[in-house]
Write an enzyme that holds these catalytic residues in place. Structure first.
Site, short mmCIF file in Angstrom:
data_model
loop_
_atom_site.label_atom_id
_atom_site.label_comp_id
_atom_site.label_asym_id
_atom_site.label_seq_id
_atom_site.Cartn_x
_atom_site.Cartn_y
_atom_site.Cartn_z
CD GLN A 155 -1.27 0.13 3.68
OE1 GLN A 155 -1.82 -1.25 3.64
NE2 GLN A 155 -1.32 0.87 4.21
CB CYS A 161 -4.75 -1.38 4.71
SG CYS A 161 -6.38 -0.69 6.11
CG HIS A 296 -4.28 -2.74 8.97
ND1 HIS A 296 -3.73 -1.95 8.59
CD2 HIS A 296 -3.83 -4.32 8.51
CE1 HIS A 296 -2.93 -2.47 7.28
NE2 HIS A 296 -3.09 -4.08 7.35
#
Length: 362
Positions: A155, A161, A296
């Site tokens: 990323q 993400c 995340h």
């Protein structure tokens, strides 16, 4: 027939094969720290130049001396960790010249909690299969089925993400349903998904909703990834796939999540990744710690149990997670994280939040 055949291949993967499946993946250069490396400033400089050539080829030369100071501390810490008898030998990954705060800002909080609530969508709950709850396979690993997973993405410093995990879930279901492998445009999701914040974070289900509303998503070739937020554009050519809807998996239900991932990869949320242990993860089954900072999203691609060396002790159960930090992190971009602790939401809260997966049109 295609779905059943692929699913049976994933389900049939043996525990032994799962525990070593990354060994068959292409080799990735890993930079370890030796006693010679930490012996002098000169040798440390040599180690940094070798690392820099791999990870910072486009770095700012004026910032290099500052980064070297951070790198030296990290290299010594990793060396001492390995010398202390760590069960997995750690190496220097892409975070080796970042401060903990820099890592946390760009990588450990790309799915902020304030983005998640949304009462304006119709939610579809995962319906358990005939194997739930007592006949679930002991092992599932979609890495063992060629074509289902695309290569591990990186990323960069964009908090994308959520977009990568959403794209990968759609890539997987597209292959499972149609036997067609394609790389979908993460950048389109970053730039165009309403309600998310682009490189400042988002959630996968809103990316799924965007694809439904737009009747498709383009390929990465049509709309390439640049690693920062930009204006939403309409590329030439038609979308390469679409989805019909998406489902969620109930929170804090380990067997339900096992059932869902046995049919296709699933997007999960991990919390509290702002720890040196998570940042330095190099392999093995991660048991924490995770703290209470940051969220995340990543792709859950399987689960299994590591056999025990002690006949009187059970094996260690784990999840298999595909991350978006490149192949130098973890087990060539993947992570095995201890399974269980259902009442508390699992290690790093992997079951604390709803998991999501797309449904491909027939």
């Amino acid at each position: 027939m295609m779905v059943a055949a692929l699913a049976s291949m994933a389900l049939a993967a043996s525990t032994a094969k799962t525990s070593t499946s990354t060994a068959s993946m292409p080799a990735v250069e890993r930079i370890y720290v030796s006693s010679e490396n930490v012996a002098s400033e000169e040798s440390m400089h040599g180690l940094y130049e070798r690392w820099y050539a791999l990870y910072r080829r486009d770095g700012d030369p004026s910032d290099k001396e500052k980064r070297f100071s951070i790198f030296k501390e990290e290299a010594r810490a990793v060396y001492e960790l390995n010398e202390g008898g760590a069960h997995v030998k750690h190496h220097l990954n892409l975070f080796a010249d970042m401060t903990q705060d820099e890592y946390a800002k760009s990588f450990a909080n790309c799915s902020p909690l304030e983005i998640r609530p949304d009462g304006n969508i119709k939610l579809n709950l995962h319906q358990p299969s005939q194997y739930y709850p007592d006949k679930l396979p002991l092992t599932v690993d979609w890495r063992t089925v060629d074509g289902v997973l695309t290569s591990v993405k990186r990323q960069g410093k964009c908090g994308s993400c959520w977009a990568i995990a959403a794209a990968e879930a759609m890539e997987s279901i597209h292959f499972i349903k149609n036997n067609k492998r394609t790389n979908l445009s993460v950048q389109e999701l970053v730039d165009c998904t309403p309600g998310n914040k682009g490189c400042n974070g988002g959630v996968a289900y809103k990316a799924f909703q965007y694809v439904i509303d737009k009747h498709g998503i383009h390929s990465s070739e049509q709309y390439p990834y640049v690693g920062n937020g930009s204006h939403c554009t309409t590329p030439s050519g038609p979308p390469v796939m679409s989805i019909k809807r998406y489902h969620y998996v109930r929170r804090r239900n380990e067997k339900m999540l096992m059932d869902a991932v046995s049919h296709a990869p699933v997007v999960v949320t991990l919390s509290g990744l702002n720890t040196t242990e998570f940042k330095r993860y190099s392999g093995g089954i991660f048991r924490g710690p995770c703290n209470n900072k940051g969220d995340h999203q990543a792709l859950l691609v399987g689960y299994g149990t590591l056999p025990s060396d002690d006949a009187n002790a059970p094996g260690v159960k784990y999840w298999v997670v595909k991350n978006s930090w490149g192949k130098s992190w973890g087990e060539r971009g993947y992570m095995r994280i201890e399974r269980g602790h259902e009442a508390y939401g699992g290690i790093c809260n992997i079951m604390m939040w709803r998991a999501w997966y797309p449904i491909h049109p027939k």
